[in-house]
Design a protein around this motif. Sequence first.
Motif, PDB file in Angstrom:
ATOM      1  N   LYS A 295     -13.242   3.847   6.222  1.00 15.34           N
ATOM      2  CA  LYS A 295     -13.984   4.973   6.785  1.00 15.34           C
ATOM      3  C   LYS A 295     -15.287   5.191   6.016  1.00 15.34           C
ATOM      4  O   LYS A 295     -16.324   5.524   6.603  1.00 15.34           O
ATOM      5  CB  LYS A 295     -13.121   6.230   6.751  1.00 15.34           C
ATOM      6  CG  LYS A 295     -11.924   6.157   7.699  1.00 15.34           C
ATOM      7  CD  LYS A 295     -11.045   7.393   7.606  1.00 15.34           C
ATOM      8  CE  LYS A 295      -9.846   7.275   8.551  1.00 15.34           C
ATOM      9  NZ  LYS A 295      -8.935   8.438   8.453  1.00 15.34           N
ATOM     10  N   GLY A 296     -15.233   4.996   4.706  1.00 18.95           N
ATOM     11  CA  GLY A 296     -16.464   5.082   3.923  1.00 18.95           C
ATOM     12  C   GLY A 296     -17.445   3.992   4.301  1.00 18.95           C
ATOM     13  O   GLY A 296     -18.656   4.228   4.392  1.00 18.95           O
ATOM     14  N   VAL A 297     -16.927   2.775   4.534  1.00 18.06           N
ATOM     15  CA  VAL A 297     -17.784   1.666   4.964  1.00 18.06           C
ATOM     16  C   VAL A 297     -18.465   2.009   6.285  1.00 18.06           C
ATOM     17  O   VAL A 297     -19.660   1.751   6.475  1.00 18.06           O
ATOM     18  CB  VAL A 297     -16.953   0.367   5.098  1.00 18.06           C
ATOM     19  CG1 VAL A 297     -17.774  -0.723   5.801  1.00 18.06           C
ATOM     20  CG2 VAL A 297     -16.502  -0.114   3.735  1.00 18.06           C
ATOM     21  N   ALA A 298     -17.705   2.607   7.210  1.00 21.55           N
ATOM     22  CA  ALA A 298     -18.271   2.976   8.515  1.00 21.55           C
ATOM     23  C   ALA A 298     -19.385   4.005   8.367  1.00 21.55           C
ATOM     24  O   ALA A 298     -20.427   3.914   9.038  1.00 21.55           O
ATOM     25  CB  ALA A 298     -17.167   3.518   9.427  1.00 21.55           C
TER      26      ALA A 298
ATOM     27  N   ALA B 288     -23.408   3.181   9.280  1.00 19.49           N
ATOM     28  CA  ALA B 288     -24.207   3.964  10.228  1.00 19.49           C
ATOM     29  C   ALA B 288     -25.483   4.492   9.577  1.00 19.49           C
ATOM     30  O   ALA B 288     -26.584   4.369  10.138  1.00 19.49           O
ATOM     31  CB  ALA B 288     -23.377   5.118  10.778  1.00 19.49           C
ATOM     32  N   THR B 289     -25.362   5.059   8.377  1.00 19.88           N
ATOM     33  CA  THR B 289     -26.549   5.605   7.713  1.00 19.88           C
ATOM     34  C   THR B 289     -27.498   4.497   7.285  1.00 19.88           C
ATOM     35  O   THR B 289     -28.725   4.656   7.343  1.00 19.88           O
ATOM     36  CB  THR B 289     -26.145   6.443   6.488  1.00 19.88           C
ATOM     37  OG1 THR B 289     -25.286   5.655   5.638  1.00 19.88           O
ATOM     38  CG2 THR B 289     -25.420   7.703   6.901  1.00 19.88           C
ATOM     39  N   GLY B 290     -26.954   3.356   6.848  1.00 23.60           N
ATOM     40  CA  GLY B 290     -27.803   2.231   6.486  1.00 23.60           C
ATOM     41  C   GLY B 290     -28.562   1.681   7.678  1.00 23.60           C
ATOM     42  O   GLY B 290     -29.728   1.300   7.565  1.00 23.60           O
ATOM     43  N   ALA B 291     -27.895   1.670   8.836  1.00 18.53           N
ATOM     44  CA  ALA B 291     -28.562   1.197  10.061  1.00 18.53           C
ATOM     45  C   ALA B 291     -29.710   2.123  10.441  1.00 18.53           C
ATOM     46  O   ALA B 291     -30.797   1.664  10.820  1.00 18.53           O
ATOM     47  CB  ALA B 291     -27.548   1.114  11.197  1.00 18.53           C
ATOM     48  N   VAL B 292     -29.480   3.426  10.326  1.00 16.08           N
ATOM     49  CA  VAL B 292     -30.519   4.395  10.674  1.00 16.08           C
ATOM     50  C   VAL B 292     -31.709   4.278   9.724  1.00 16.08           C
ATOM     51  O   VAL B 292     -32.866   4.170  10.149  1.00 16.08           O
ATOM     52  CB  VAL B 292     -29.955   5.828  10.647  1.00 16.08           C
ATOM     53  CG1 VAL B 292     -31.079   6.853  10.799  1.00 16.08           C
ATOM     54  CG2 VAL B 292     -28.921   6.016  11.751  1.00 16.08           C
TER      55      VAL B 292
ATOM     56  N   SER C 187     -28.988  12.681   3.826  1.00 17.55           N
ATOM     57  CA  SER C 187     -28.227  12.637   2.572  1.00 17.55           C
ATOM     58  C   SER C 187     -27.215  13.774   2.502  1.00 17.55           C
ATOM     59  O   SER C 187     -26.085  13.586   2.024  1.00 17.55           O
ATOM     60  CB  SER C 187     -29.178  12.716   1.380  1.00 17.55           C
ATOM     61  OG  SER C 187     -30.064  11.626   1.374  1.00 17.55           O
ATOM     62  N   ILE C 188     -27.601  14.942   2.968  1.00 22.87           N
ATOM     63  CA  ILE C 188     -26.683  16.082   2.975  1.00 22.87           C
ATOM     64  C   ILE C 188     -25.495  15.795   3.886  1.00 22.87           C
ATOM     65  O   ILE C 188     -24.327  16.055   3.527  1.00 22.87           O
ATOM     66  CB  ILE C 188     -27.410  17.364   3.415  1.00 22.87           C
ATOM     67  CG1 ILE C 188     -28.446  17.780   2.362  1.00 22.87           C
ATOM     68  CG2 ILE C 188     -26.414  18.502   3.661  1.00 22.87           C
ATOM     69  CD1 ILE C 188     -29.346  18.923   2.804  1.00 22.87           C
ATOM     70  N   VAL C 189     -25.763  15.229   5.046  1.00 24.78           N
ATOM     71  CA  VAL C 189     -24.688  14.904   5.998  1.00 24.78           C
ATOM     72  C   VAL C 189     -23.735  13.870   5.396  1.00 24.78           C
ATOM     73  O   VAL C 189     -22.510  14.007   5.472  1.00 24.78           O
ATOM     74  CB  VAL C 189     -25.278  14.389   7.327  1.00 24.78           C
ATOM     75  CG1 VAL C 189     -24.167  13.837   8.225  1.00 24.78           C
ATOM     76  CG2 VAL C 189     -26.024  15.505   8.042  1.00 24.78           C
ATOM     77  N   VAL C 190     -24.301  12.822   4.780  1.00 23.94           N
ATOM     78  CA  VAL C 190     -23.474  11.776   4.181  1.00 23.94           C
ATOM     79  C   VAL C 190     -22.619  12.344   3.052  1.00 23.94           C
ATOM     80  O   VAL C 190     -21.419  12.044   2.936  1.00 23.94           O
ATOM     81  CB  VAL C 190     -24.357  10.629   3.649  1.00 23.94           C
ATOM     82  CG1 VAL C 190     -23.539   9.649   2.820  1.00 23.94           C
ATOM     83  CG2 VAL C 190     -25.018   9.898   4.800  1.00 23.94           C
ATOM     84  N   THR C 191     -23.225  13.184   2.210  1.00 27.15           N
ATOM     85  CA  THR C 191     -22.478  13.801   1.118  1.00 27.15           C
ATOM     86  C   THR C 191     -21.321  14.643   1.650  1.00 27.15           C
ATOM     87  O   THR C 191     -20.193  14.587   1.123  1.00 27.15           O
ATOM     88  CB  THR C 191     -23.409  14.678   0.267  1.00 27.15           C
ATOM     89  OG1 THR C 191     -24.489  13.885  -0.232  1.00 27.15           O
ATOM     90  CG2 THR C 191     -22.659  15.294  -0.898  1.00 27.15           C
TER      91      THR C 191
END
Length: 443
Positions: free
Chosen positions: A56-59, A63-67, A415-419
């Motif tokens: 789930k962390g990889v997913a 997604a964030t890396g793609a964006v 970054s806030i969303v990912v955190t």
Amino acid sequence: MDDFLAARSQMALSLGFHIIFSCIGMVMPFFMAVSHYKWLKTNDEVYKNLTKAWSKGVAIFFATGAVSGTMLSFELGLLWPKFMEHAGPIFGMPFSLEGTAFFIEAIALGFFLYGWNKLNKWFHWFTGMVVGVSGLASGILVVAANAWMNSPAGFDFVNGQYLNVDPIQAMFNKAWFSQALHMCLAAFTATGFAVAGVHALMILRNQNKVFHLRAFKIAAVFACIGALLQPLSGDISAKDVAKRQPAKLAAMEALYKTEKPAPLLIGGIVNEKEQTVKGAIKIPGALSFLAHGDFKGEVKGLDQIPKNEQPPVAITHYAFQIMVGIGTLLAMISLVFFINLFRKKSFLEKTWLLKLFVFAIPLGYVALEAGWVVTEVGRQPWIIYGIMRTKDAVTPMPGIAYSFYIFSAIYISLSIVVTFLLYRQIKMVPVLYNNPTTETLNH
């Protein structure tokens, strides 16, 4: 803020965020694959739960890396059109291959996430490995493109024209191997220490010790191997930079005057106006050895570089010192970890060691960012080293400062969303055992 500074700031901000997302996305699939393999071999449900949690962390980071990566691609064309006009046809191959690797990674990740109890168990594990390998390949290909900017190859520059283009030679330029090796090891080290530190914190808080101990060991082994190999790749990189970019090496060490032998500086306060470094510890001949393998070798200083081709010294020097200092600290922690591992000591009894890993959670990424500052700032004033200056590549479009503010808000929000997502994921880790025995914990 003028447009040139705004364009550089926006690119620096975008790269600073993307490099973290991409490194985690490159490395964590390997942690996931090791855990998955252990579950297949031992049938231990703890490893299965760990694999699912890490997936789930990889997913999230995929997604964030793609964006963030997509935004960077647009920024190259929007902010640096002159650069892309001439450089695009030359180093476009690694970017196109990176796109292919990205598609393979996306397909494999889909198979892995939705393949539980649907695919053959070993094929399912294989798809997870493909996620890691393709992600690592993407990173290497992007670094190859950046290495070309530091070591342009694969073309003839005649009367302002780029002729006789050879994309293969451009991709496999003289800098690609040293930069790719150093970057990959840095990614494993930074991500490994961050992941191991988070799980160490959960152990210290007495939460799901079995789960977090297994996770800690996997991540810590990757991190510590990377940290111990990093000085070797750093030596390869230093010798490469000494040959190709003497101005960058001189800025890294704040070497204003050519010296034979040249001392290695540790620390120190740079005064660019007076061209001096105060308070530094000097190791006689060490820089000569690192640059040329000879304690008496001559190292070119900034006095032999035209002033309009000299990079900013203070920023480059401080970033280099931070990178090396943190790298040395992480290598020392790694030695302590392996000594305890080989002695088969229980990490549950070594709370001081777990606390060291907690302390190291951000350090790898600080060193990673510092290393990219050295690479990018140390190349200035060139965007293509020795060929095109950065100021000549920037867009003539006005109002770039507003673009910088908008992109800053986007990246901060992301970054806030990912955190938040990661915090929620960690809090949702299931309680695997209520009262695990010491034997189980040390398994």
